[in-house]
Design an enzyme around this catalytic site. Structure first.
Site, PDB file in Angstrom:
ATOM      1  N   SER A   1      22.959  41.728  42.844  1.00  0.00           N
ATOM      2  CA  SER A   1      23.743  41.082  43.830  1.00  0.00           C
ATOM      3  C   SER A   1      22.944  40.191  44.713  1.00  0.00           C
ATOM      4  O   SER A   1      22.077  40.819  45.220  1.00  0.00           O
ATOM      5  CB  SER A   1      24.913  41.573  44.400  1.00  0.00           C
TER       6      SER A   1
ATOM      7  N   TYR B   1      28.828  48.234  48.911  1.00  0.00           N
ATOM      8  CA  TYR B   1      28.310  47.584  47.612  1.00  0.00           C
ATOM      9  C   TYR B   1      26.879  46.958  47.678  1.00  0.00           C
ATOM     10  O   TYR B   1      26.348  47.317  46.772  1.00  0.00           O
ATOM     11  CB  TYR B   1      29.146  46.349  47.619  1.00  0.00           C
TER      12      TYR B   1
HETATM   13  P1  NDP Z   1      34.757  41.478  36.767  1.00  0.00           P
HETATM   14  O1  NDP Z   1      35.450  42.132  37.668  1.00  0.00           O
HETATM   15  O2  NDP Z   1      35.278  39.928  36.488  1.00  0.00           O
HETATM   16  O3  NDP Z   1      34.518  41.978  35.273  1.00  0.00           O
HETATM   17  C1  NDP Z   1      34.029  43.432  35.173  1.00  0.00           C
HETATM   18  C2  NDP Z   1      33.731  43.783  33.943  1.00  0.00           C
HETATM   19  O4  NDP Z   1      33.103  45.151  34.012  1.00  0.00           O
HETATM   20  C3  NDP Z   1      34.908  43.998  33.065  1.00  0.00           C
HETATM   21  O5  NDP Z   1      34.612  43.647  31.707  1.00  0.00           O
HETATM   22  C4  NDP Z   1      35.385  45.321  33.287  1.00  0.00           C
HETATM   23  O6  NDP Z   1      36.123  45.825  32.102  1.00  0.00           O
HETATM   24  C5  NDP Z   1      33.906  46.031  33.489  1.00  0.00           C
HETATM   25  N1  NDP Z   1      33.991  47.180  34.052  1.00  0.00           N
HETATM   26  C6  NDP Z   1      34.575  47.528  35.233  1.00  0.00           C
HETATM   27  N2  NDP Z   1      34.495  48.601  35.483  1.00  0.00           N
HETATM   28  C7  NDP Z   1      33.825  49.361  34.475  1.00  0.00           C
HETATM   29  C8  NDP Z   1      33.550  50.786  34.344  1.00  0.00           C
HETATM   30  N3  NDP Z   1      33.545  51.767  34.953  1.00  0.00           N
HETATM   31  N4  NDP Z   1      33.080  50.941  32.939  1.00  0.00           N
HETATM   32  C9  NDP Z   1      32.551  50.177  32.150  1.00  0.00           C
HETATM   33  N5  NDP Z   1      33.009  48.701  32.255  1.00  0.00           N
HETATM   34  C10 NDP Z   1      33.578  48.455  33.509  1.00  0.00           C
HETATM   35  O7  NDP Z   1      33.198  41.263  37.376  1.00  0.00           O
HETATM   36  P2  NDP Z   1      32.079  40.092  37.116  1.00  0.00           P
HETATM   37  O8  NDP Z   1      31.879  39.607  36.049  1.00  0.00           O
HETATM   38  O9  NDP Z   1      32.395  39.220  38.438  1.00  0.00           O
HETATM   39  O10 NDP Z   1      30.772  40.995  37.775  1.00  0.00           O
HETATM   40  C11 NDP Z   1      29.858  41.438  36.733  1.00  0.00           C
HETATM   41  C12 NDP Z   1      28.757  42.000  37.562  1.00  0.00           C
HETATM   42  O11 NDP Z   1      28.108  40.805  38.376  1.00  0.00           O
HETATM   43  C13 NDP Z   1      29.100  43.246  38.417  1.00  0.00           C
HETATM   44  O12 NDP Z   1      28.147  44.094  38.341  1.00  0.00           O
HETATM   45  C14 NDP Z   1      29.255  42.551  39.749  1.00  0.00           C
HETATM   46  O13 NDP Z   1      28.782  43.505  40.615  1.00  0.00           O
HETATM   47  C15 NDP Z   1      28.361  41.364  39.792  1.00  0.00           C
HETATM   48  N6  NDP Z   1      28.222  40.302  40.628  1.00  0.00           N
HETATM   49  C16 NDP Z   1      29.368  39.450  40.491  1.00  0.00           C
HETATM   50  C17 NDP Z   1      29.359  38.444  41.490  1.00  0.00           C
HETATM   51  C18 NDP Z   1      30.327  37.443  41.361  1.00  0.00           C
HETATM   52  O14 NDP Z   1      30.716  36.835  42.363  1.00  0.00           O
HETATM   53  N7  NDP Z   1      31.357  37.479  40.379  1.00  0.00           N
HETATM   54  C19 NDP Z   1      28.113  38.388  42.348  1.00  0.00           C
HETATM   55  C20 NDP Z   1      27.361  39.068  42.441  1.00  0.00           C
HETATM   56  C21 NDP Z   1      27.307  40.188  41.579  1.00  0.00           C
HETATM   57  P3  NDP Z   1      37.582  46.030  32.332  1.00  0.00           P
HETATM   58  O15 NDP Z   1      38.108  45.027  31.099  1.00  0.00           O
HETATM   59  O16 NDP Z   1      37.816  47.351  31.432  1.00  0.00           O
HETATM   60  O17 NDP Z   1      38.273  45.853  33.431  1.00  0.00           O
END
Ligand code: NDP
Length: 251
Positions: free
Chosen positions: A148, A162
């Site tokens: 991040s 976080y």
């Molecule tokens: P979303 O919340 O849009 O999507 C999250 C994804 O992760 C979904 O596919 C969800 O699956 C899955 N997920 C959540 N919890 C778990 C778990 N316990 N085990 C397995 N799968 C899980 O997130 P983003 O696409 O925004 O984020 C992706 C990554 O990028 C994360 O690590 C986030 O911290 C990081 N990030 C995002 C930023 C942003 O601005 N968006 C900025 C910086 C970092 P399900 O369909 O089951 O919910």
């Protein structure tokens, strides 16, 4: 980005696992790697139908795909997803540690359950999946972790938990690079800035402030992060490194 049917072939014959690949950055990354020629597994917890949509989209590109229900917070499931990927698709060459949870809040309002959940998903699950993948990977293996921008610049209060979790992944990445380099396996970390997803919608309550924190003045798109992951999946002489895809958030 090319048309949805364009494939490039830099990952032909490779197998990738993208954790949290049902939505957001993970879904875009799964498709991007498939367009490079990889067969792809994605994990999810709640989004079974969304994961099935990703599987179908990968298959439409002529690649194999599998959706795996595997909660990164569960130790056995986090490591098991790697083994299930290898069994379903014949090995694992690229692990993308993308699944993550964003729990923001003031220091004194974070519960012990919050602390345990965020560290379990964002850190312990990544550690265990990386170890399981390293045990199976051959030369050319790639471990790519989604960190991040908050590891490089914390824009304000509320990010203690976080940021702690994501900063641990920087250390994990560097140490993995040292541990696995001699085997021809690389480990790198990508730091997205504000990216328009369900977790952080570009029309959300704190969106305008985040966009203003970037140098370019806007949210990023999921494909912009996926492009960096695809580059790293093909790069041999790049390891232990951090890559910002953040519109200048850290500048
Ligand atoms: P979303 O919340 O849009 O999507 C999250 C994804 O992760 C979904 O596919 C969800 O699956 C899955 N997920 C959540 N919890 C778990 C778990 N316990 N085990 C397995 N799968 C899980 O997130 P983003 O696409 O925004 O984020 C992706 C990554 O990028 C994360 O690590 C986030 O911290 C990081 N990030 C995002 C930023 C942003 O601005 N968006 C900025 C910086 C970092 P399900 O369909 O089951 O919910």
């Amino acid at each position: 980005m090319g048309s949805m049917t364009t494939t490039y072939g830099t990952l032909n014959g490779k197998v990738a696992l993208v954790t949290g690949g049902s939505r957001g950055i993970g879904a875009a990354t799964a498709l991007r790697l498939a367009r490079e020629g990889a067969d792809v597994a994605v994990t999810y917890v709640r989004g079974k139908e969304a994961a099935e949509d990703v599987v179908r989209a990968v298959e439409a590109l002529g690649r194999r795909a599998v959706g795996l229900r595997a909660d990164s917070a569960d130790a056995a499931e986090a490591a098991g997803a790697v083994d299930r990927t290898a069994e379903a698709l014949g090995g694992i060459d690229v692990l993308v540690n993308n699944a993550g949870v964003g729990v923001l809040g003031p220091l004194d309002e974070l519960s012990l359950a919050d602390v345990d959940r965020v560290l379990a998903v964002n850190v312990r699950g990544v550690f265990l999946a990386s170890r399981a993948a390293a045990a199976r990977m051959r030369a050319g293996g790639r471990i790519i972790t989604i960190g991040s921008c908050m590891t490089q610049r914390v824009p304000g209060p509320g990010g203690v938990l976080y940021t702690t979790s994501k900063s641990a992944l920087v250390g994990l990445t560097k140490a993995l690079a040292r541990e696995l380099g001699a085997r021809g396996i690389t480990a790198n970390i990508v730091h997205p800035g504000p990216i328009d997803t369900d977790m952080n919608p570009a029309d959300g309550r704190f969106a305008a402030g985040q966009a203003a924190m970037t140098a370019v003045g806007r949210f990023g798109e999921v494909g912009e992060v996926a492009d960096m992951v695809a580059y790293l999946a093909g790069a041999e002489y790049v390891t232990g490194a951090e890559f910002s895809v953040d519109g200048g958030h850290a500048a």
